[in-house]
Design an enzyme around this catalytic site. Sequence first.
Site, PDB file in Angstrom:
ATOM      1  N   ARG A  71       1.087  -1.227   0.113  1.00  0.00           N
ATOM      2  CA  ARG A  71       0.110  -0.028   0.158  1.00  0.00           C
ATOM      3  C   ARG A  71       0.934   1.224   0.065  1.00  0.00           C
ATOM      4  O   ARG A  71       1.766   1.491   0.800  1.00  0.00           O
ATOM      5  CB  ARG A  71      -0.973  -0.111   1.359  1.00  0.00           C
ATOM      6  N   LEU A  72       0.486   2.033  -1.093  1.00  0.00           N
ATOM      7  CA  LEU A  72       1.616   3.136  -1.071  1.00  0.00           C
ATOM      8  C   LEU A  72       1.438   4.454  -0.502  1.00  0.00           C
ATOM      9  O   LEU A  72      -0.091   4.966  -1.187  1.00  0.00           O
ATOM     10  CB  LEU A  72       1.995   3.458  -2.945  1.00  0.00           C
ATOM     11  N   ASP A  73       1.547   5.113   0.432  1.00  0.00           N
ATOM     12  CA  ASP A  73       1.002   5.950   1.230  1.00  0.00           C
ATOM     13  C   ASP A  73       0.995   7.516   0.432  1.00  0.00           C
ATOM     14  O   ASP A  73       2.038   7.688  -0.116  1.00  0.00           O
ATOM     15  CB  ASP A  73       1.868   6.167   2.579  1.00  0.00           C
ATOM     16  N   VAL A  83       0.290   9.009  -2.305  1.00  0.00           N
ATOM     17  CA  VAL A  83       1.076   9.006  -3.729  1.00  0.00           C
ATOM     18  C   VAL A  83       0.987  10.503  -4.232  1.00  0.00           C
ATOM     19  O   VAL A  83       1.726  10.925  -5.024  1.00  0.00           O
ATOM     20  CB  VAL A  83       0.916   7.866  -4.404  1.00  0.00           C
ATOM     21  N   HIS A  84      -0.199  11.379  -4.131  1.00  0.00           N
ATOM     22  CA  HIS A  84      -0.351  12.360  -4.258  1.00  0.00           C
ATOM     23  C   HIS A  84       0.886  13.439  -3.864  1.00  0.00           C
ATOM     24  O   HIS A  84       0.945  14.394  -4.587  1.00  0.00           O
ATOM     25  CB  HIS A  84      -1.497  13.241  -4.124  1.00  0.00           C
ATOM     26  N   ASP A 100     -11.469   7.612  -1.218  1.00  0.00           N
ATOM     27  CA  ASP A 100     -12.015   8.102  -0.230  1.00  0.00           C
ATOM     28  C   ASP A 100     -13.708   8.581  -0.282  1.00  0.00           C
ATOM     29  O   ASP A 100     -14.387   8.810   0.752  1.00  0.00           O
ATOM     30  CB  ASP A 100     -11.343   9.445   0.342  1.00  0.00           C
ATOM     31  N   ASP A 101     -14.074   8.789  -1.378  1.00  0.00           N
ATOM     32  CA  ASP A 101     -15.403   9.168  -1.638  1.00  0.00           C
ATOM     33  C   ASP A 101     -16.493   8.261  -1.069  1.00  0.00           C
ATOM     34  O   ASP A 101     -17.363   8.807  -0.448  1.00  0.00           O
ATOM     35  CB  ASP A 101     -15.658   9.311  -3.296  1.00  0.00           C
ATOM     36  N   PHE A 102     -16.119   6.722  -1.181  1.00  0.00           N
ATOM     37  CA  PHE A 102     -17.105   5.817  -0.795  1.00  0.00           C
ATOM     38  C   PHE A 102     -17.172   5.956   0.631  1.00  0.00           C
ATOM     39  O   PHE A 102     -18.068   6.116   1.376  1.00  0.00           O
ATOM     40  CB  PHE A 102     -16.533   4.363  -0.968  1.00  0.00           C
ATOM     41  N   HIS A 103     -15.850   6.195   1.410  1.00  0.00           N
ATOM     42  CA  HIS A 103     -15.949   6.315   2.784  1.00  0.00           C
ATOM     43  C   HIS A 103     -16.923   7.529   3.227  1.00  0.00           C
ATOM     44  O   HIS A 103     -17.953   7.769   4.273  1.00  0.00           O
ATOM     45  CB  HIS A 103     -14.428   6.584   3.478  1.00  0.00           C
ATOM     46  N   GLU A 132      -2.743   4.972  -2.266  1.00  0.00           N
ATOM     47  CA  GLU A 132      -3.248   5.775  -1.482  1.00  0.00           C
ATOM     48  C   GLU A 132      -3.585   7.379  -2.261  1.00  0.00           C
ATOM     49  O   GLU A 132      -2.304   7.877  -2.303  1.00  0.00           O
ATOM     50  CB  GLU A 132      -3.278   6.138   0.060  1.00  0.00           C
TER      51      GLU A 132
END
Length: 596
Positions: free
Chosen positions: A263-265, A267-268, A327-330, A302
């Site tokens: 899982r790549l923290d 990335v933005h 994140d939109d789902f959450h 991410e």
Amino acid sequence: MTQPNDAAKPVQGAGRFDIWAPEAGTVTLLAGGERYEMGRRPGNGPADEGWWTAADAPTGADVDYGYLLDGDEIPLPDPRTRRQPEGVHALSRTFDPGAHRWQDAGWQGRELQGSVIYELHIGTFTPEGTLDAAAGKLDYLAGLGIDFIELLPVNAFNGTHNWGYDGVQWFAVHEGYGGPAAYQRFVDAAHAAGLGVIQDVVYNHLGPSGNYLPRYGPYLKHGEGNTWGDSVNLDGPGSDHVRQYILDNVAMWLRDYRVDGLRLDAVHALKDERAVHILEEFGALADALSSEGGRPLTLIAESDLNNPRLLYPRDVNGYGLAGQWSDDFHHAVHVNVSGETTGYYSDFDSLGALAKVLRDGFFHDGSYSSFRGRCHGRPINFSAVHPAALVVCSQNHDQIGNRATGDRLSQSLPYGSLALAAVLTLTGPFTPMLFMGEEYGATTPWQFFTSHPEPELGKATAEGRIREFERMGWDPAVVPDPQDPETFTRSKLDWAEASAGDHARLLELYRSLITLRRSTPELARLGFADTAVEFDDDARWLRYWRGGVQVVLNFADRPISLDRPGTALLLATDDAVRMDGVQVELPPLSAAVLRD
């Protein structure tokens, strides 16, 4: 011991000490209590520039060593250290990853599509807070129906406990968790239990204490920072070596430790202006190692950009990653089960937002974001991306821990609301991820905790945290001090809860939902085009179809009756759900899964 392009390969108890220090005038190796003057490595190519070697030094496992730059008297740890038994400021210790005798020869790996992920933090998952103790819960996770365990970062940080995002030595496993040998045992045991392992890794910044990389070379871009500090140098002078350093770390996890994905923290926050983005290189490396090892390897990003380019194949100018968080789902689930609409939740204050996410993957796919004050995201090309590439959740470490008090949904919502969140997560078209303890409605919080030994850093961290929430209108007295050991202790799971009352009822629902997901191909296998959604915001109900399976949810505090009930009831969150050939009746805060 560090060797260019070779850090991820087993040393087998032999090798040599190499170090990249392009700005140093002299480098001395301190190994086994002896000093060895290092010389520049022979070679005229760009890959050889800045490397120093000490081929005559003793090598093997369990040698304590460090480097003295330009006449320093205090040795620095190795940037590629595999072990830091005395902490991040102390000498490194050699470790032979090839010494472990793996027992997972029959492990074939897992694909992301059709899987369920379980996110956990080693330090708070068990009372002991170690990898070996966590291995004792693997049978529980397998029995729950989990496919992948996703570990929060385990790399070395200063102090005894931390979320993991303050890591400074990316190749070392935190000694408090058991170190690298315990990590190998954990992965081996997970595979024996039928569970894949995804490791959360952080390449966008380094922690505030114990980061010696700038002493060695241009690893960071000073003055060009992100939320957490200076950016990693991915595109400036010397960045070829920095990128290789990171790629070697990717290879280490996937090859030496046999994890099944990363899982790549954030990335933005990877600032890379080169023509080939480093994420594309990650994808190519993972594919090569997958072919080499004969098992699938999964990279999940991410990202808060809502940019599907992360998922598009590299031959059409994408990055070729297997998945990304949505994140939109959450946000849509959180708003509709909790009623919160402040901050970034403000755009998601209707069932229409949830319906759009279920249909399209993103809510903001080019639409205006009131929280950002601008348009955000872009649409997903449904012909190029399967919904399973979006990893979704109703809770995770960030969304809980970055609340003022670290409170979970289960600390304020009843069983019915928690059941709605579970049904949406586990029957929707995406790849579901659970956060540890969610499955039984844990009431222990997950709070932001640190253990910086430096008093000034600890004080600054605590004061900054309190100021942040005070600006948002919170009473500073309710914000936990991250440096208080009790903040860490409170965040540990209480496993005794899992067998009591509604906790046990919720746990059984999660097991049933995961079993249903696995036995009903429509839920996990169909594409975006196979999802249809209806809703009534005033009456507070929503239903969606995945092929011949219908999911009906009542968010209201009163019963509802809907027509077109289907032919069979596959699952209900409440015993009072009723259906006949004409209608399905749902009590307040309940859901049902039906066969059309």
